[in-house]
Design a protein around this motif. Structure first.
Motif, PDB file in Angstrom:
ATOM      1  N   ALA A  54      54.095   7.938 -61.443  1.00 19.39           N
ATOM      2  CA  ALA A  54      54.494   8.722 -60.280  1.00 19.39           C
ATOM      3  C   ALA A  54      54.583   7.812 -59.075  1.00 19.39           C
ATOM      4  N   ASP A  55      55.299   8.252 -58.061  1.00 18.15           N
ATOM      5  CA  ASP A  55      55.406   7.447 -56.845  1.00 18.15           C
ATOM      6  C   ASP A  55      54.163   7.580 -55.973  1.00 18.15           C
ATOM      7  N   ILE A  56      53.651   8.809 -55.880  1.00 20.05           N
ATOM      8  CA  ILE A  56      52.425   9.035 -55.105  1.00 20.05           C
ATOM      9  C   ILE A  56      51.468   9.872 -55.945  1.00 20.05           C
ATOM     10  N   TYR A  57      50.214   9.421 -55.999  1.00 20.26           N
ATOM     11  CA  TYR A  57      49.165  10.160 -56.713  1.00 20.26           C
ATOM     12  C   TYR A  57      48.294  10.879 -55.685  1.00 20.26           C
ATOM     13  N   TRP A  58      48.187  12.188 -55.867  1.00 14.35           N
ATOM     14  CA  TRP A  58      47.363  13.019 -54.989  1.00 14.35           C
ATOM     15  C   TRP A  58      46.160  13.527 -55.799  1.00 14.35           C
ATOM     16  N   PHE A  59      44.988  13.468 -55.203  1.00 17.16           N
ATOM     17  CA  PHE A  59      43.791  14.032 -55.834  1.00 17.16           C
ATOM     18  C   PHE A  59      43.225  15.102 -54.888  1.00 17.16           C
ATOM     19  N   VAL A  60      43.163  16.337 -55.387  1.00 14.17           N
ATOM     20  CA  VAL A  60      42.768  17.477 -54.559  1.00 14.17           C
ATOM     21  C   VAL A  60      41.429  18.034 -55.047  1.00 14.17           C
ATOM     22  N   HIS A  61      40.492  18.165 -54.114  1.00  7.52           N
ATOM     23  CA  HIS A  61      39.169  18.719 -54.428  1.00  7.52           C
ATOM     24  C   HIS A  61      38.902  19.924 -53.529  1.00  7.52           C
ATOM     25  N   VAL A  62      38.264  20.956 -54.090  1.00  3.96           N
ATOM     26  CA  VAL A  62      37.931  22.161 -53.330  1.00  3.96           C
ATOM     27  C   VAL A  62      36.414  22.326 -53.279  1.00  3.96           C
ATOM     28  N   ASP A  63      35.870  22.350 -52.078  1.00  3.34           N
ATOM     29  CA  ASP A  63      34.442  22.617 -51.861  1.00  3.34           C
ATOM     30  C   ASP A  63      34.277  24.063 -51.408  1.00  3.34           C
ATOM     31  N   THR A  64      33.320  24.795 -52.001  1.00  7.76           N
ATOM     32  CA  THR A  64      33.015  26.147 -51.546  1.00  7.76           C
ATOM     33  C   THR A  64      31.804  26.083 -50.614  1.00  7.76           C
ATOM     34  N   LEU A  65      31.993  26.520 -49.374  1.00 11.10           N
ATOM     35  CA  LEU A  65      30.950  26.405 -48.354  1.00 11.10           C
ATOM     36  C   LEU A  65      30.187  27.711 -48.163  1.00 11.10           C
ATOM     37  N   ASP A  66      29.026  27.609 -47.531  1.00 11.40           N
ATOM     38  CA  ASP A  66      28.208  28.784 -47.234  1.00 11.40           C
ATOM     39  C   ASP A  66      28.788  29.616 -46.098  1.00 11.40           C
ATOM     40  N   ASP A  67      29.612  28.981 -45.262  1.00  8.95           N
ATOM     41  CA  ASP A  67      30.312  29.703 -44.204  1.00  8.95           C
ATOM     42  C   ASP A  67      31.401  30.553 -44.871  1.00  8.95           C
ATOM     43  N   PRO A  68      31.343  31.885 -44.736  1.00 12.71           N
ATOM     44  CA  PRO A  68      32.238  32.742 -45.533  1.00 12.71           C
ATOM     45  C   PRO A  68      33.726  32.534 -45.300  1.00 12.71           C
ATOM     46  N   TYR A  69      34.118  32.161 -44.064  1.00 17.67           N
ATOM     47  CA  TYR A  69      35.548  32.093 -43.770  1.00 17.67           C
ATOM     48  C   TYR A  69      36.012  30.702 -43.343  1.00 17.67           C
ATOM     49  N   ALA A  70      35.289  29.655 -43.725  1.00 19.57           N
ATOM     50  CA  ALA A  70      35.701  28.293 -43.391  1.00 19.57           C
ATOM     51  C   ALA A  70      37.032  27.973 -44.068  1.00 19.57           C
ATOM     52  N   MET A  71      37.941  27.338 -43.335  1.00 21.24           N
ATOM     53  CA  MET A  71      39.224  26.902 -43.888  1.00 21.24           C
ATOM     54  C   MET A  71      39.573  25.547 -43.275  1.00 21.24           C
ATOM     55  N   ASP A  72      38.913  24.516 -43.764  1.00 18.32           N
ATOM     56  CA  ASP A  72      39.110  23.162 -43.246  1.00 18.32           C
ATOM     57  C   ASP A  72      39.580  22.248 -44.369  1.00 18.32           C
ATOM     58  N   TYR A  73      40.150  21.150 -43.971  1.00 21.75           N
ATOM     59  CA  TYR A  73      40.504  20.138 -44.979  1.00 21.75           C
ATOM     60  C   TYR A  73      40.421  18.748 -44.370  1.00 21.75           C
ATOM     61  N   LYS A  74      40.240  17.775 -45.239  1.00 19.65           N
ATOM     62  CA  LYS A  74      40.167  16.380 -44.803  1.00 19.65           C
ATOM     63  C   LYS A  74      41.090  15.555 -45.690  1.00 19.65           C
ATOM     64  N   VAL A  75      41.918  14.728 -45.074  1.00 16.95           N
ATOM     65  CA  VAL A  75      42.844  13.864 -45.814  1.00 16.95           C
ATOM     66  C   VAL A  75      42.374  12.419 -45.706  1.00 16.95           C
ATOM     67  N   THR A  76      42.300  11.746 -46.852  1.00 23.84           N
ATOM     68  CA  THR A  76      41.968  10.317 -46.876  1.00 23.84           C
ATOM     69  C   THR A  76      43.115   9.581 -47.554  1.00 23.84           C
ATOM     70  N   VAL A  77      43.817   8.764 -46.791  1.00 25.22           N
ATOM     71  CA  VAL A  77      44.910   7.950 -47.352  1.00 25.22           C
ATOM     72  C   VAL A  77      44.282   6.677 -47.896  1.00 25.22           C
ATOM     73  N   ILE A  78      44.058   6.644 -49.209  1.00 23.43           N
ATOM     74  CA  ILE A  78      43.391   5.504 -49.838  1.00 23.43           C
ATOM     75  C   ILE A  78      44.332   4.309 -49.909  1.00 23.43           C
ATOM     76  N   GLU A  79      45.583   4.557 -50.198  1.00 16.46           N
ATOM     77  CA  GLU A  79      46.621   3.520 -50.223  1.00 16.46           C
ATOM     78  C   GLU A  79      47.904   4.158 -49.710  1.00 16.46           C
ATOM     79  N   PRO A  80      48.423   3.720 -48.564  1.00 14.94           N
ATOM     80  CA  PRO A  80      49.604   4.365 -47.977  1.00 14.94           C
ATOM     81  C   PRO A  80      50.757   4.480 -48.970  1.00 14.94           C
ATOM     82  N   ASP A  81      51.306   5.707 -49.037  1.00 17.32           N
ATOM     83  CA  ASP A  81      52.449   6.006 -49.912  1.00 17.32           C
ATOM     84  C   ASP A  81      52.179   5.751 -51.386  1.00 17.32           C
TER      85      ASP A  81
END
Length: 653
Positions: free
Chosen positions: A506-533
């Motif tokens: 593939a040209d770009i490999y994406w790895f997606v992880h989902v954390d379930t938090l104690d805050d009932p309505y949290a909707m946040d995300y964090k992006v880490t570019v390990i190797e550009p493109d």
């Protein structure tokens, strides 16, 4: 999903609270006094002692414990035993057990609530007679089943429209309760002497002919079974709306109970038979209207319980207490959820209860046993919540002493219901507890023993694979759902899938992880570019009440990254790139199955076999995460928890 913390009381909020919160507790006057009297002749000790018990139970249990104390334990505006568990679970692992027991017993005992509420209301029709003296209705079972079946069928379409009627109908119901009760109280004001706890003490410690003594608590408890639902529905209208509306509701309930008491004392020595005190308070010309209003209130109570069960299961799934069953969102109303499998389970349970017990009087004998367990579990979780909030230890000890004694007494009194049908709800609760425990335990075993690699070790191999034109391109963007919470880690199985199972270029490999938090309505995300493109990791942090629509959320993340210039998603194929065509996205989800190559201890082996047995009846991982089926590759990988080391294989020449 936006969540607004509701702290101020409003007229609309008070009306919503009336329609949603008090269904169960508001329909209890249909059967509580009838259950206290039972088949015995009406006598003053039972009536006055029963009323005293009801008043002090509603005061100590519902008002003090739930409305005043436990509503303080809100999780960003959300309530219920799982919301409370989410507040304390990081501090003590053993709290998982009371949470599972509490959730399971709440779900199980709730199966009796719709039948007992609807049956109690519909049985009022037996009091209506033709001119020749024959009753209009002799068998209410078919009518009850039709009403309940219609209610469960209606869940498919959602309750947004009808929900607007709940508040006004329940306001009418409580007004009717208070007014009819007050009219009868006016004929015997001395009924208020039952406010004295002396009458309760006398009833519970005296075993005269025609009284049940201490065991009366089993019937008295029915007046407060809805208190747990009151806490569970906190998120729908906020604590201030609940607290203010409860003042009106409690006054209406007390007036109704004491009005029934006045009517009962006026008929001392009689047998109740098919007569229901609540309908005896009504003038004859309003009896049919009263029965219809009572039926509407009973349906609303049932609807609130069904909706609460759906919410409970959705929370349980995200807390790893329940299999990942299908969740449907039938309307755009916040919190509106439909769980087909639970809907069918509840419908079968309710119809079974109606066919088995036939009459509400028989259901009363079985009702309440399991819910006492829920209340005890809530008490234990609340005590720990007070501890982590650094409340003085003596207050916590007092809280435990009062409510363990009170609810323990209710539990002991309710134990006599076991052979009268209580075994039904306890059996269902037991099955649910086993499923929850197996699912939670198996999830922990898998998580603990999943092997991870350092992602940094595979940056260059992934770049080389991406540029290797001798391998057919698998996708422009290849997205893996990952269990690795750390940005630096990746599962060994994903690496195996990319490089060995079938090399996935593939040209770009994406790895997606989902954390379930104690805050009932949290909707946040964090992006880490390990190797550009080349390599990007996205961590979603979602609350335990948030719908898992990863396909939608991931698209939003990509759009924001493109807007920031962090990634180029145009196709890498030359002809398509020149036309600025967006590259294709393909998701890969690894679904584990239990390998034969395992050497597990007996208990873990049984847990994992039970886990995978249940799992075959649930949705696959891609459906749970809300991924588009045409863009998903589901790969089955063996789960080897403890490899077999002993293998007596011998080569012969």
């Amino acid at each position: 999903m936006e969540h607004k913390h509701k702290s101020k009381a409003t007229a609309a909020g008070l009306l919503v609270a009336m329609g949603i919160i008090y269904g169960d507790i508001g329909t209890s006057p249909l059967y509580v006094m009838q259950s206290i009297i039972g088949d015995n002749p009406i006598n003053s000790l039972t009536v006055l002692g029963g009323l005293s018990c009801i008043f002090w139970t509603l005061t100590l249990q519902t008002t003090l414990k739930y409305v005043i104390l436990i509503l303080r334990a809100d999780n960003k505006g959300e309530g219920g035993i799982f919301a409370l568990f989410a507040l304390v679970r990081r501090h003590a692992k053993w709290l998982t057990l009371p949470a599972i027991i509490g959730g399971a017993t709440l779900l199980a005992d709730g199966i009796i609530t719709p039948p007992i509420s609807v049956s109690s209301a519909i049985e009022g029709l037996k009091m209506l007679h033709h001119k020749d003296g024959t009753p209009f209705v002799t068998d209410t079972v078919p009518l009850v089943i039709v009403i309940l079946s219609g209610l469960f069928i209606f869940q498919i379409f959602g309750t947004k429209v009808v929900g607007k009627l709940f508040g006004p109908i329940m306001l009418l119901w409580f007004s009717m309760l208070g007014l009819t009760g007050l009219i009868w109280i006016g004929q015997d004001w001395s009924i208020f002497r039952a406010l004295s706890p002396v009458y309760a003490w006398e009833l519970l410690t005296t075993h005269q002919s025609g009284t049940a003594g201490f065991w009366t608590l089993g019937a008295v408890f029915l007046c407060t079974t809805g208190a747990e639902a009151l806490y569970s529905d906190l998120g729908h209208c906020g604590k201030e709306n609940i607290r203010i509306s409860w003042v009106f509701v409690k006054i209406a309930l007390i007036l109704q109970y004491f009005g029934q008491g006045a009517w009962l004392l006026a008929h001392e020595g009689d047998l109740l038979g098919v007569r229901k005190p609540i309908f005896e308070l009504l003038p004859r010309e309003f009896l049919f209207t009263g029965i219809m209003v009572a039926t509407a209130a009973a349906v609303i109570a049932s609807q609130a319980l069904i909706s609460g069960s759906f919410t409970l299961i959705s929370e349980a799934i995200r807390l790893n207490f329940w299999p990942r069953v299908r969740l449907v969102y039938p309307s755009d109303q916040k919190g509106q959820i439909y769980v087909p499998s639970i809907n069918i389970m509840l419908w079968l349970g309710c119809v079974g209860v109606v066919l088995w017990f036939k009459e509400s009087a028989n259901m009363e004998a079985a009702y309440g046993l399991a819910i006492t367990m829920t209340m005890l579990m809530t008490t234990s979780l609340m005590a720990y919540y007070l501890h982590i909030k650094k409340v003085d230890m003596w207050w916590i000890v007092l809280f435990l002493a009062v409510y363990v004694s009170l609810e323990g007494s209710f539990l002991v009194a309710n134990l006599q219901k076991f052979w009268h049908g209580g075994y039904v709800s306890l059996f269902i609760a037991g099955v649910i507890i086993i499923i929850m425990w197996v699912w939670f335990r198996a999830t922990r075993i898998k998580k603990k023993l999943t092997e991870y690699e350092k992602l940094s070790d595979y940056i260059e191999p992934l770049k080389d694979l991406s540029q290797d034109e001798t391998i057919p391109k698998y996708a422009t963007h290849l997205v893996f759902m990952s269990n690795a919470g750390r940005v630096t880690d990746i599962e060994s199985k994903i690496i195996y899938s990319i490089f060995q199972r079938r090399p996935k270029r593939a040209d770009i490999y994406w790895f997606v992880h989902v954390d379930t938090l104690d805050d009932p309505y949290a909707m946040d995300y964090k992006v880490t570019v390990i190797e550009p493109d080349d390599i990007i990791k996205v961590n979603f942090k979602l609350g335990f009440k948030v719908e898992q629509r990863i396909n939608l959320y991931f698209r939003k993340v990509v759009e924001e990254m493109v807007a920031r210039g962090e990634v180029d998603i145009t196709s890498r194929y030359k002809s398509l790139n020149e036309q600025n065509v967006i590259g294709d996205f393909r998701f890969v989800v690894l679904e584990k199955f239990l390998s034969f190559d395992n050497d597990l201890p007996l208990l873990d082996r049984m847990v994992m076999k039970a886990y995978f047995f249940v799992k075959q009846f649930t949705h696959s991982e891609d459906k749970y995460f809300g991924l588009d089926s045409d863009a998903v590759k589901l790969e089955k990988v063996p789960l080897i928890i403890k490899p077999i080391t002993k293998c007596n294989l011998r080569r012969i020449e």
